[in-house]
Design a protein around this motif. Sequence first.
Motif, PDB file in Angstrom:
ATOM      1  N   MET A   1       0.916  -1.077  -0.152  1.00 16.25           N
ATOM      2  CA  MET A   1      -0.056   0.127  -0.065  1.00 16.25           C
ATOM      3  C   MET A   1       0.873   1.304   0.104  1.00 16.25           C
ATOM      4  SD  MET A   1      -3.337   0.887   2.592  1.00 16.25           S
ATOM      5  CE  MET A   1      -2.171   1.995   3.847  1.00 16.25           C
ATOM      6  N   GLY A   2       0.521   2.033  -0.718  1.00 14.57           N
ATOM      7  CA  GLY A   2       1.214   3.420  -1.028  1.00 14.57           C
ATOM      8  C   GLY A   2       1.004   4.543  -0.043  1.00 14.57           C
ATOM      9  N   ILE A   3      -0.080   4.448   0.589  1.00 12.65           N
ATOM     10  CA  ILE A   3      -0.513   5.485   1.477  1.00 12.65           C
ATOM     11  C   ILE A   3      -0.111   5.145   2.930  1.00 12.65           C
ATOM     12  CG2 ILE A   3      -2.508   6.739   2.611  1.00 12.65           C
ATOM     13  CD1 ILE A   3      -3.980   6.173  -0.062  1.00 12.65           C
ATOM     14  N   ARG A   4       0.798   6.062   3.670  1.00 11.01           N
ATOM     15  CA  ARG A   4       1.442   5.817   4.823  1.00 11.01           C
ATOM     16  C   ARG A   4       1.031   7.110   5.755  1.00 11.01           C
ATOM     17  NH1 ARG A   4       3.951   1.113   4.567  1.00 11.01           N
ATOM     18  NH2 ARG A   4       4.920   0.320   2.477  1.00 11.01           N
ATOM     19  N   TYR A  29     -14.627   8.521   5.048  1.00  7.02           N
ATOM     20  CA  TYR A  29     -15.776   7.402   5.564  1.00  7.02           C
ATOM     21  C   TYR A  29     -15.822   6.422   4.598  1.00  7.02           C
ATOM     22  CZ  TYR A  29     -17.141  10.347   9.476  1.00  7.02           C
ATOM     23  OH  TYR A  29     -17.212  11.022  10.601  1.00  7.02           O
ATOM     24  N   ASN A  30     -15.754   6.679   3.252  1.00  3.25           N
ATOM     25  CA  ASN A  30     -15.833   5.448   2.182  1.00  3.25           C
ATOM     26  C   ASN A  30     -14.545   4.619   2.303  1.00  3.25           C
ATOM     27  OD1 ASN A  30     -18.475   6.343   1.449  1.00  3.25           O
ATOM     28  ND2 ASN A  30     -17.745   7.477  -0.183  1.00  3.25           N
ATOM     29  N   GLU A  31     -13.393   5.435   2.464  1.00  2.00           N
ATOM     30  CA  GLU A  31     -12.099   4.652   2.674  1.00  2.00           C
ATOM     31  C   GLU A  31     -12.409   3.348   3.735  1.00  2.00           C
ATOM     32  OE1 GLU A  31      -9.086   4.500   0.734  1.00  2.00           O
ATOM     33  OE2 GLU A  31     -10.725   4.868  -0.554  1.00  2.00           O
ATOM     34  N   LYS A  32     -12.806   3.943   4.733  1.00  2.00           N
ATOM     35  CA  LYS A  32     -12.764   3.044   6.068  1.00  2.00           C
ATOM     36  C   LYS A  32     -13.647   2.009   5.676  1.00  2.00           C
ATOM     37  CE  LYS A  32     -13.353   4.746  10.143  1.00  2.00           C
ATOM     38  NZ  LYS A  32     -13.449   5.263  11.430  1.00  2.00           N
ATOM     39  N   LEU A  33     -14.929   2.151   5.024  1.00  2.00           N
ATOM     40  CA  LEU A  33     -15.794   1.104   4.664  1.00  2.00           C
ATOM     41  C   LEU A  33     -15.063   0.093   3.582  1.00  2.00           C
ATOM     42  CD1 LEU A  33     -19.153   2.939   4.040  1.00  2.00           C
ATOM     43  CD2 LEU A  33     -18.470   1.278   6.168  1.00  2.00           C
ATOM     44  N   LYS A  38     -12.064  -5.219   3.025  1.00  2.00           N
ATOM     45  CA  LYS A  38     -10.853  -5.947   2.781  1.00  2.00           C
ATOM     46  C   LYS A  38     -10.365  -6.603   3.836  1.00  2.00           C
ATOM     47  CE  LYS A  38      -9.193  -3.029  -0.863  1.00  2.00           C
ATOM     48  NZ  LYS A  38      -7.967  -2.204  -1.427  1.00  2.00           N
ATOM     49  N   ALA A  39     -10.711  -6.245   5.219  1.00  2.00           N
ATOM     50  CA  ALA A  39     -10.323  -7.052   6.349  1.00  2.00           C
ATOM     51  C   ALA A  39     -11.199  -8.202   6.379  1.00  2.00           C
ATOM     52  CB  ALA A  39     -10.563  -6.067   7.759  1.00  2.00           C
ATOM     53  N   ALA A  40     -12.365  -7.930   6.251  1.00  2.00           N
ATOM     54  CA  ALA A  40     -13.532  -9.175   6.295  1.00  2.00           C
ATOM     55  C   ALA A  40     -13.045 -10.263   5.246  1.00  2.00           C
ATOM     56  CB  ALA A  40     -14.963  -8.655   6.001  1.00  2.00           C
ATOM     57  N   THR A  41     -12.639  -9.787   3.966  1.00  2.00           N
ATOM     58  CA  THR A  41     -12.444 -10.878   2.729  1.00  2.00           C
ATOM     59  C   THR A  41     -10.995 -11.092   2.806  1.00  2.00           C
ATOM     60  OG1 THR A  41     -11.833  -9.095   1.334  1.00  2.00           O
ATOM     61  CG2 THR A  41     -14.237  -9.885   1.259  1.00  2.00           C
ATOM     62  N   GLY A  42     -10.001 -10.712   3.737  1.00  2.00           N
ATOM     63  CA  GLY A  42      -8.641 -11.204   3.946  1.00  2.00           C
ATOM     64  C   GLY A  42      -7.823 -10.581   2.730  1.00  2.00           C
ATOM     65  N   LYS A  43      -8.150  -9.518   2.112  1.00  2.00           N
ATOM     66  CA  LYS A  43      -7.428  -8.888   0.805  1.00  2.00           C
ATOM     67  C   LYS A  43      -6.510  -8.098   1.169  1.00  2.00           C
ATOM     68  CE  LYS A  43     -11.164  -9.339  -2.507  1.00  2.00           C
ATOM     69  NZ  LYS A  43     -11.799  -8.976  -3.642  1.00  2.00           N
ATOM     70  N   MET A  44      -6.173  -7.782   2.550  1.00  2.00           N
ATOM     71  CA  MET A  44      -4.892  -7.089   2.965  1.00  2.00           C
ATOM     72  C   MET A  44      -4.718  -7.469   4.260  1.00  2.00           C
ATOM     73  SD  MET A  44      -6.052  -3.028   2.047  1.00  2.00           S
ATOM     74  CE  MET A  44      -4.556  -2.541   3.004  1.00  2.00           C
ATOM     75  N   THR A  45      -3.341  -7.474   4.854  1.00  2.00           N
ATOM     76  CA  THR A  45      -3.057  -7.911   6.329  1.00  2.00           C
ATOM     77  C   THR A  45      -3.764  -6.828   7.130  1.00  2.00           C
ATOM     78  OG1 THR A  45      -1.079  -6.276   6.273  1.00  2.00           O
ATOM     79  CG2 THR A  45      -0.719  -8.318   5.122  1.00  2.00           C
ATOM     80  N   GLN A  46      -3.930  -7.414   8.282  1.00  2.00           N
ATOM     81  CA  GLN A  46      -4.673  -6.710   9.565  1.00  2.00           C
ATOM     82  C   GLN A  46      -3.843  -5.698   9.876  1.00  2.00           C
ATOM     83  OE1 GLN A  46      -7.697  -7.026  10.779  1.00  2.00           O
ATOM     84  NE2 GLN A  46      -7.962  -8.564   9.218  1.00  2.00           N
ATOM     85  N   GLU A  47      -2.279  -5.777   9.809  1.00  2.00           N
ATOM     86  CA  GLU A  47      -1.625  -4.548  10.086  1.00  2.00           C
ATOM     87  C   GLU A  47      -1.784  -3.282   9.246  1.00  2.00           C
ATOM     88  OE1 GLU A  47       3.181  -3.737  10.411  1.00  2.00           O
ATOM     89  OE2 GLU A  47       2.429  -5.521  10.775  1.00  2.00           O
ATOM     90  N   LEU A  48      -1.852  -3.611   8.013  1.00  2.00           N
ATOM     91  CA  LEU A  48      -1.916  -2.703   6.819  1.00  2.00           C
ATOM     92  C   LEU A  48      -3.352  -1.869   7.208  1.00  2.00           C
ATOM     93  CD1 LEU A  48      -0.337  -3.925   3.695  1.00  2.00           C
ATOM     94  CD2 LEU A  48       0.543  -2.018   4.959  1.00  2.00           C
ATOM     95  N   ILE A  49      -4.236  -2.740   7.436  1.00  2.00           N
ATOM     96  CA  ILE A  49      -5.662  -2.208   7.647  1.00  2.00           C
ATOM     97  C   ILE A  49      -5.645  -1.244   8.910  1.00  2.00           C
ATOM     98  CG2 ILE A  49      -8.104  -2.818   8.056  1.00  2.00           C
ATOM     99  CD1 ILE A  49      -7.490  -5.407   6.170  1.00  2.00           C
ATOM    100  N   GLN A  50      -5.375  -1.778   9.908  1.00  2.00           N
ATOM    101  CA  GLN A  50      -5.218  -1.042  11.171  1.00  2.00           C
ATOM    102  C   GLN A  50      -4.385   0.431  11.070  1.00  2.00           C
ATOM    103  OE1 GLN A  50      -7.757  -2.278  13.114  1.00  2.00           O
ATOM    104  NE2 GLN A  50      -6.620  -1.113  14.381  1.00  2.00           N
ATOM    105  N   GLN A  51      -3.187   0.171  10.336  1.00  2.00           N
ATOM    106  CA  GLN A  51      -2.572   1.461  10.433  1.00  2.00           C
ATOM    107  C   GLN A  51      -3.452   2.489   9.466  1.00  2.00           C
ATOM    108  OE1 GLN A  51       0.766   0.132   8.260  1.00  2.00           O
ATOM    109  NE2 GLN A  51       2.042  -0.512  10.013  1.00  2.00           N
ATOM    110  N   VAL A  54      -6.109   4.122  11.339  1.00  2.00           N
ATOM    111  CA  VAL A  54      -5.871   4.909  12.348  1.00  2.00           C
ATOM    112  C   VAL A  54      -5.379   6.324  11.780  1.00  2.00           C
ATOM    113  CG1 VAL A  54      -3.920   5.419  13.851  1.00  2.00           C
ATOM    114  CG2 VAL A  54      -4.730   3.313  14.185  1.00  2.00           C
ATOM    115  N   LEU A  55      -4.946   6.110  10.432  1.00  2.00           N
ATOM    116  CA  LEU A  55      -4.868   7.507   9.556  1.00  2.00           C
ATOM    117  C   LEU A  55      -6.015   8.196   9.308  1.00  2.00           C
ATOM    118  CD1 LEU A  55      -1.878   6.372   7.241  1.00  2.00           C
ATOM    119  CD2 LEU A  55      -1.854   7.867   9.137  1.00  2.00           C
ATOM    120  N   LEU A  56      -7.031   7.359   9.078  1.00  2.00           N
ATOM    121  CA  LEU A  56      -8.298   7.818   8.407  1.00  2.00           C
ATOM    122  C   LEU A  56      -9.178   8.487   9.670  1.00  2.00           C
ATOM    123  CD1 LEU A  56      -9.460   5.018   5.908  1.00  2.00           C
ATOM    124  CD2 LEU A  56      -8.771   7.748   5.278  1.00  2.00           C
ATOM    125  N   ASP A  57      -8.916   7.875  10.870  1.00  2.00           N
ATOM    126  CA  ASP A  57      -9.407   8.479  11.998  1.00  2.00           C
ATOM    127  C   ASP A  57      -8.594   9.854  12.317  1.00  2.00           C
ATOM    128  OD1 ASP A  57     -11.473   6.583  12.433  1.00  2.00           O
ATOM    129  OD2 ASP A  57     -10.092   5.160  13.698  1.00  2.00           O
TER     130      ASP A  57
END
Length: 77
Positions: A1-4, A29-33, A38-51, A54-57
Amino acid sequence: MGIRTVSDYVKFYVGLNMQDSISLSSFAYNEKLVLKNKAATGKMTQELIQQSLVLLDELLGEIQNIGEQAVMEKYAK
């Protein structure tokens, strides 16, 4: 993922040229959804999703505190 960073999210939004059709907060908000899906379907690692969540929040918190226009000016340089 390029967004850090929050700045990366704002620049991504600006790069999509969506300012006239969707607000930055709606975009966030749409990005969070999308990330939660992606978390539910396992398309990204949980760590990347959590990071990313946090950025979106953080972004949404800044929008709430200083306003969308001020956030755009702060990060979209």
